[in-house]
Write a protein that holds these residues in place. Structure first.
Motif, mmCIF file in Angstrom:
data_model
loop_
_atom_site.group_PDB
_atom_site.id
_atom_site.type_symbol
_atom_site.label_atom_id
_atom_site.label_comp_id
_atom_site.label_asym_id
_atom_site.label_seq_id
_atom_site.Cartn_x
_atom_site.Cartn_y
_atom_site.Cartn_z
ATOM 1 N N HIS A 120 1.578 6.366 8.321
ATOM 2 C CA HIS A 120 0.233 5.445 8.129
ATOM 3 C C HIS A 120 1.139 4.161 8.145
ATOM 4 N N CYS A 121 0.402 2.982 8.151
ATOM 5 C CA CYS A 121 0.993 1.750 7.645
ATOM 6 C C CYS A 121 -0.063 1.153 6.731
ATOM 7 N N GLU A 122 0.166 0.284 5.637
ATOM 8 C CA GLU A 122 -0.675 -0.472 5.057
ATOM 9 C C GLU A 122 -0.671 -1.688 5.152
ATOM 10 N N LEU A 123 -1.786 -2.610 5.282
ATOM 11 C CA LEU A 123 -1.575 -3.892 5.552
ATOM 12 C C LEU A 123 -2.345 -4.714 4.227
ATOM 13 N N ALA A 124 -1.869 -5.938 4.031
ATOM 14 C CA ALA A 124 -2.620 -6.702 3.172
ATOM 15 C C ALA A 124 -3.229 -8.231 3.945
ATOM 16 N N LYS A 139 -0.682 -8.478 6.972
ATOM 17 C CA LYS A 139 0.967 -8.400 6.969
ATOM 18 C C LYS A 139 1.056 -6.929 6.597
ATOM 19 N N ILE A 140 1.885 -6.382 7.004
ATOM 20 C CA ILE A 140 2.360 -4.787 6.971
ATOM 21 C C ILE A 140 3.101 -4.789 5.446
ATOM 22 N N THR A 141 2.606 -4.200 4.703
ATOM 23 C CA THR A 141 3.142 -4.021 3.064
ATOM 24 C C THR A 141 3.711 -2.737 2.987
ATOM 25 N N ASP A 142 3.214 -1.594 3.783
ATOM 26 C CA ASP A 142 3.969 -0.214 3.492
ATOM 27 C C ASP A 142 3.874 0.445 4.585
ATOM 28 N N LEU A 143 4.618 1.408 4.956
ATOM 29 C CA LEU A 143 5.105 2.168 6.388
ATOM 30 C C LEU A 143 5.577 3.246 5.826
ATOM 31 N N ARG A 144 5.060 4.548 6.371
ATOM 32 C CA ARG A 144 5.354 5.650 6.150
ATOM 33 C C ARG A 144 5.495 6.397 7.657
ATOM 34 N N ARG A 145 6.734 6.838 8.067
ATOM 35 C CA ARG A 145 6.557 7.524 9.588
ATOM 36 C C ARG A 145 7.576 8.430 9.527
ATOM 37 N N GLU A 146 7.092 9.660 9.978
ATOM 38 C CA GLU A 146 8.304 10.808 10.063
ATOM 39 C C GLU A 146 7.925 11.329 11.420
#
Lengths: 378, 378
Positions: B275-279, B259-266
């Protein structure tokens, strides 16, 4: 004023000997903008030496169906100095435009006689062996491509061919002159702000109807008057005398004699925007403000307008009469501000809608310079 | 996999019934980018209803001297939704390009099968009554115009014709693919970031030599597998099974289930960067990071690369298998990250120079997905 160029039989040619006067006159008609013609003058010199002097013809000599293509440089003149143009890029913009419209170019014309674009067409005409039409689309300089008589009277600005020094090309096609400016400006910025452009392809009939005629020799005449006057110690008097003898610039006066006490200038969206303030040298408290967007737009004394675009507002060195561009303005400089009338076609209501005061975001209506008295409007 | 389209004799047509699967497959091959094909699908539906279903032909059926013109949309897909395209702009870009090169178009082709540009050529082919070639220039989606096999092997990107909804047109001409991208992007931004483009005009021989072949039916196959699999309750299994049966995407695996735990988008320079981070959902401490520039570029687990561009990294809903674009990623979303091999032509050294990891500013070398084991490179 054809005496400034060499005449051979009935033909008139522009020679290397004319270039300094042409450039100086063009700098005056640039009204602060249009770019310093120095590099363009060198290019024109080389082109004339290599390919021969181009013949100058009058718009009236054009056949109705002749194909006339303008040559110009677009961008930041300071960048041009760094990159220089090969000349090949100038030819190429003309040739590609001719190809796009399926015609052969019969003549080259300036689209903007003020500044560097007075001499770029000389380069094109010399290199291509084509005559150069003695006219332009404004009799001065303007910051945007839609600000020409041709656009005012419905001649499409496009196809417009923009070419950089690597001969990379962008072609814009739209019937909207302002939109053409937007798209061309975006391309020019991405191409490094020094590009050659050929646009407003016209036939002879359109040139005869809508051009501001005789402006190439007028620019030569202005430069010649300044040079001659300088030798005689009265350059500004000589300039004014010459201007009074012309058909367009005959309403002319020294609007202010002063020194620059304040200067705000910033580069925004590819334009040099700002204003300068001048204090009178006669000991009075009079102050002048000149607003500019590349070109000088309006001159006000004590808050009252004394000259406004499309009339010409030119700042010159108070001793030598040398035109001072917006880029070259300096704190403390002693200058005279000269105002002249624009060509009548430039003052029509439909023209003012495109390059009158309101087109530049100024609130005032256009008032012809000859209608302003010493204390504001007569 | 031609069973997904309607066959009539030996001819294959793409029908309105195919569009949902095509769009879904194209979204998967878009690897996070390429734009949501929803609006394009509606346009394709209307075009097929009005003009008839376009015939699909194979690259091998093309005459060597056939004229093949790509059709694509360029810009921000969100803007397209607002402005919609008339269809006329799509035709016009093709017709103007044909005119510029002095040829008649014999066939239309997709240049980018991932995302919305899978269906734009369907609109063009239907409206113009031309066959659509079953191929593209990447077998996926990429953010920049020079990132196609055609450019890798020296086919000029230009003349490129960019047309907006008012049929205003910008044409770019340069032999440098990256430079074409720069100039076209600048024009597209000024034109409102939703433009139609036709570029890389080719002959049949070039298409046969350099295209990634069969990708239109591959996209249809991917969509079909997901739809069928969903009915049977195993969409991701069905997808993987289909991918394994293909020539290009046969090396495929679920890289991560999390599941997506972090999301940086510009949004920078017209691109969606971040980028996105998943756990992991299996209770382990495993974490995946996916970097993207419009498209997903690299997937790393615990800092170790497990798949990298030009191999495909696709994020799908872990239950339905629906492809999730970079724009649609949400915190907390449960997804599977699927990696597949790219077509062999995309992995050659000359191709990697144009769209390998380093072309995107990544430091790593390209390693084919099949060479990564559970704990990094095999």
């Amino acid at each position: 004023m054809l005496n400034v160029a060499e005449t051979t039989g009935r033909s008139l040619f522009i020679t290397t000997a004319d270039l300094e006067d042409l450039a100086q006159g063009a700098a005056f008609l640039g009204t602060g903008g249009g770019g310093d013609p120095y590099i363009g003058r060198l290019m024109a010199k080389h082109a004339i030496e290599e390919y021969g002097a181009p013949e100058i013809i009058e718009a009236s000599e054009l056949d109705d169906d002749a194909t006339v293509l303008p040559a110009a440089m677009l961008g930041a003149p300071t960048v041009l100095v760094e990159k220089a143009a090969s000349g090949e890029d100038i030819d190429y913009s003309i040739k590609r435009l001719a190809q796009l419209i399926g015609k052969q170019a019969d003549a080259i014309m300036p689209i903007e006689i003020g500044g560097i674009n007075s001499v770029i067409p000389v380069v094109a005409a010399a290199r291509l062996g084509l005559p150069l039409v003695n006219c332009d689309g404004m009799g001065r300089a303007f910051p945007e491509l839609q600000m020409v008589t041709f656009n005012v009277f419905g001649v499409p600005a496009t196809p417009a061919v923009i070419v950089d020094e690597r001969l990379e090309t962008v072609i814009v096609e739209t019937n909207d002159g302002k939109r053409a400016e937007d798209l061309i400006r975006a391309a020019a910025i991405r191409m490094g702000l020094s590009v050659m452009i050929s646009c407003y392809p016209m036939n002879g009939r359109q040139v005869k109807q809508y051009a501001v005629k005789g402006t190439l020799t007028l620019a030569l005449g202005v430069g010649r008057a300044l040079s001659q006057g300088r030798k005689e110690g009265e350059p500004i008097e000589a300039l004014l005398e010459y201007l009074r003898s012309t058909e367009y610039y005959n309403h002319c006066k020294v609007l202010f004699d002063g020194k620059i006490t304040d200067l705000r200038r910033e580069t925004t969206g590819g334009f040099s925007m700002g204003h300068c303030e001048l204090a009178a040298l006669d000991g009075s408290e009079r102050r002048m403000t000149v607003l500019f967007q590349n070109e000088n737009l309006v001159a006000r004394v004590g808050g009252k307008t004394v000259a406004v675009v499309p009339d010409l507002i030119c700042i010159v060195d108070r001793e030598t009469g040398r035109p001072v561009t917006v880029e070259a303005l300096k704190y403390g400089q002693r200058v005279k501000v000269i105002g002249t009338s624009a060509a009548p076609i430039m003052r029509r209501p439909e023209s003012l809608a495109v390059f009158g005061p309101q087109a530049f975001g100024l609130e005032e209506e256009f008032i012809p310079i000859e209608e302003f008295g010493e204390r504001g409007r007569i």
